[in-house]
Design a protein around this motif. Sequence first.
Motif, PDB file in Angstrom:
ATOM      1  N   PHE A 187      36.481  77.457  20.452  1.00 31.96           N
ATOM      2  CA  PHE A 187      37.206  76.937  19.299  1.00 31.96           C
ATOM      3  C   PHE A 187      38.653  76.594  19.616  1.00 31.96           C
ATOM      4  N   GLU A 188      39.087  76.895  20.848  1.00 36.34           N
ATOM      5  CA  GLU A 188      40.443  76.550  21.265  1.00 36.34           C
ATOM      6  C   GLU A 188      40.501  75.200  21.966  1.00 36.34           C
ATOM      7  N   PHE A 189      39.335  74.594  22.240  1.00 39.89           N
ATOM      8  CA  PHE A 189      39.313  73.317  22.948  1.00 39.89           C
ATOM      9  C   PHE A 189      39.937  72.220  22.099  1.00 39.89           C
ATOM     10  N   ASP A 190      40.463  71.193  22.790  1.00 42.17           N
ATOM     11  CA  ASP A 190      40.998  70.031  22.092  1.00 42.17           C
ATOM     12  C   ASP A 190      39.902  69.387  21.259  1.00 42.17           C
ATOM     13  N   GLY A 191      40.271  68.978  20.063  1.00 35.62           N
ATOM     14  CA  GLY A 191      39.308  68.316  19.190  1.00 35.62           C
ATOM     15  C   GLY A 191      38.598  69.259  18.247  1.00 35.62           C
ATOM     16  N   MET A 192      38.696  70.571  18.505  1.00 41.91           N
ATOM     17  CA  MET A 192      38.064  71.546  17.624  1.00 41.91           C
ATOM     18  C   MET A 192      39.042  71.940  16.515  1.00 41.91           C
ATOM     19  N   VAL A 193      38.509  72.256  15.354  1.00 47.54           N
ATOM     20  CA  VAL A 193      39.362  72.729  14.260  1.00 47.54           C
ATOM     21  C   VAL A 193      39.899  74.100  14.655  1.00 47.54           C
ATOM     22  N   PRO A 194      41.216  74.263  14.738  1.00 48.02           N
ATOM     23  CA  PRO A 194      41.770  75.538  15.219  1.00 48.02           C
ATOM     24  C   PRO A 194      41.461  76.689  14.264  1.00 48.02           C
ATOM     25  N   LEU A 195      41.310  77.868  14.834  1.00 45.63           N
ATOM     26  CA  LEU A 195      41.103  79.062  14.020  1.00 45.63           C
ATOM     27  C   LEU A 195      42.424  79.475  13.361  1.00 45.63           C
ATOM     28  N   PRO A 196      42.340  80.138  12.208  1.00 43.84           N
ATOM     29  CA  PRO A 196      43.574  80.606  11.553  1.00 43.84           C
ATOM     30  C   PRO A 196      44.368  81.547  12.463  1.00 43.84           C
ATOM     31  N   ILE A 197      45.679  81.536  12.323  1.00 45.65           N
ATOM     32  CA  ILE A 197      46.529  82.415  13.122  1.00 45.65           C
ATOM     33  C   ILE A 197      46.509  83.832  12.578  1.00 45.65           C
ATOM     34  N   ASP A 198      46.487  83.960  11.253  1.00 39.45           N
ATOM     35  CA  ASP A 198      46.461  85.290  10.642  1.00 39.45           C
ATOM     36  C   ASP A 198      45.219  86.048  11.103  1.00 39.45           C
ATOM     37  N   PRO A 199      45.389  87.281  11.606  1.00 41.66           N
ATOM     38  CA  PRO A 199      44.247  88.031  12.166  1.00 41.66           C
ATOM     39  C   PRO A 199      43.096  88.235  11.179  1.00 41.66           C
ATOM     40  N   VAL A 200      43.429  88.545   9.906  1.00 40.17           N
ATOM     41  CA  VAL A 200      42.369  88.789   8.914  1.00 40.17           C
ATOM     42  C   VAL A 200      41.616  87.501   8.620  1.00 40.17           C
ATOM     43  N   GLU A 201      42.362  86.411   8.419  1.00 39.82           N
ATOM     44  CA  GLU A 201      41.713  85.124   8.147  1.00 39.82           C
ATOM     45  C   GLU A 201      40.906  84.653   9.363  1.00 39.82           C
ATOM     46  N   ARG A 202      41.455  84.934  10.565  1.00 40.51           N
ATOM     47  CA  ARG A 202      40.767  84.536  11.788  1.00 40.51           C
ATOM     48  C   ARG A 202      39.405  85.235  11.896  1.00 40.51           C
ATOM     49  N   GLU A 203      39.410  86.572  11.634  1.00 38.68           N
ATOM     50  CA  GLU A 203      38.139  87.294  11.728  1.00 38.68           C
ATOM     51  C   GLU A 203      37.166  86.829  10.655  1.00 38.68           C
ATOM     52  N   THR A 204      37.673  86.531   9.456  1.00 36.50           N
ATOM     53  CA  THR A 204      36.799  86.044   8.382  1.00 36.50           C
ATOM     54  C   THR A 204      36.121  84.740   8.784  1.00 36.50           C
ATOM     55  N   LEU A 254      35.651  83.620  11.875  1.00 35.10           N
ATOM     56  CA  LEU A 254      34.713  83.877  12.969  1.00 35.10           C
ATOM     57  C   LEU A 254      33.404  84.478  12.459  1.00 35.10           C
ATOM     58  N   ARG A 255      33.510  85.390  11.489  1.00 33.17           N
ATOM     59  CA  ARG A 255      32.286  85.980  10.941  1.00 33.17           C
ATOM     60  C   ARG A 255      31.456  84.937  10.190  1.00 33.17           C
ATOM     61  N   ARG A 256      32.135  83.975   9.553  1.00 31.71           N
ATOM     62  CA  ARG A 256      31.407  82.894   8.890  1.00 31.71           C
ATOM     63  C   ARG A 256      30.642  82.054   9.924  1.00 31.71           C
ATOM     64  N   LYS A 257      31.301  81.737  11.044  1.00 32.76           N
ATOM     65  CA  LYS A 257      30.650  80.961  12.092  1.00 32.76           C
ATOM     66  C   LYS A 257      29.515  81.756  12.748  1.00 32.76           C
TER      67      LYS A 257
END
Length: 344
Positions: A132-149, A151-154
């Motif tokens: 998800f860090e590759f160019d062209g991918m929608v970046p993950l949220p920076i906030d740790p809680v939002e990021r984990e949420t 990732l769990r959705r994916k």
Amino acid sequence: MFVFGRTPKEEWFHHDLQDFQVMSTQLVPEEEGGRPRRVLALDFHGQLEDYSRSGATIERVCAGAGAVGLTRIRRLGEDLFCCGVHGMVYHRSKTEWKQLPTNFPKPEHRTLKDDLDSLDFDSWVESVAHVFEFDGMVPLPIDPVERETELRRKYAGTRAEITESLKSPAFTQMRANLDVASVNDLCGTGVADLYAIGSDGLIAHWNGLNWTHPDPVATADLLHAYRTDDGHCIFVCTEGTIVTGNISNGFGRLPHDASGHINFNSACQHGQQIYIGTEYAGLYVYSLVTGVLEPLLEGIPEELRDATIVDISSAGSVLWVLTPWDLLRFDGTEWQVIVHPDNG
């Protein structure tokens, strides 16, 4: 198809096979007072060409699409056989080709259900989160809680996709195909003494009536079968594996010091030695006298060092070795490198 005739008149000549995907060839020597020398060429889709100076004829191993996936033709004694994917083995009787019934054991494979059962969130994140860090991918949220949420959705979406794929007809057909081992090669003396080897360590013996399945000795794919002059079999395999034995005495793995990363792919007896070809590692020699396997390093041409060996054969006092680029001839004293004109 290219033929090397060795005489000044012939040397290299070629023969076009229209609409053929040639997988395997077989030389049939001249019959005294009968048919001239012939070359048989097997097509992936079940066509078989019989080519000689008298002309060429084409027959089908199996009418329709039943024989799609044939990969090897062998002449064992006076009998012709061919084999291929999904456990196919065919025998040429005096009048026609007939498929031998095969009931080979199903190979053991991990399934998508196994992968799904073992797919926990933490291991999934460790394996794929960097994507998800590759160019062209929608970046993950920076906030740790939002990021984990997120990732769990994916992660939940991935599990749902795998679950759905298990229900698809395409997956069912793919699993059905994998559940039958491919037959990669055949050896033996004829229709009453036939060995079949293949994927996932398959070894089977046909006595003319039924198949016998010895205890498995390897899980690697067995690629090439050779029967020695004294009736023992040598099966060369991926993962640095060589299997020896016969149906009477059983089979075992040949102990050796070669790397497990080497794929052995061809074998041929020449004198009291078995020459064994590899992928990207040149030739090995197995002595029938000492039982030792060693790489062939001394006195060989540069073209054989670390080469991929396509095939090996022995005729009279001469050993022939084929690579993707050269044909090499060894008369017991000297090597001769024969370059194809297109590779010169």
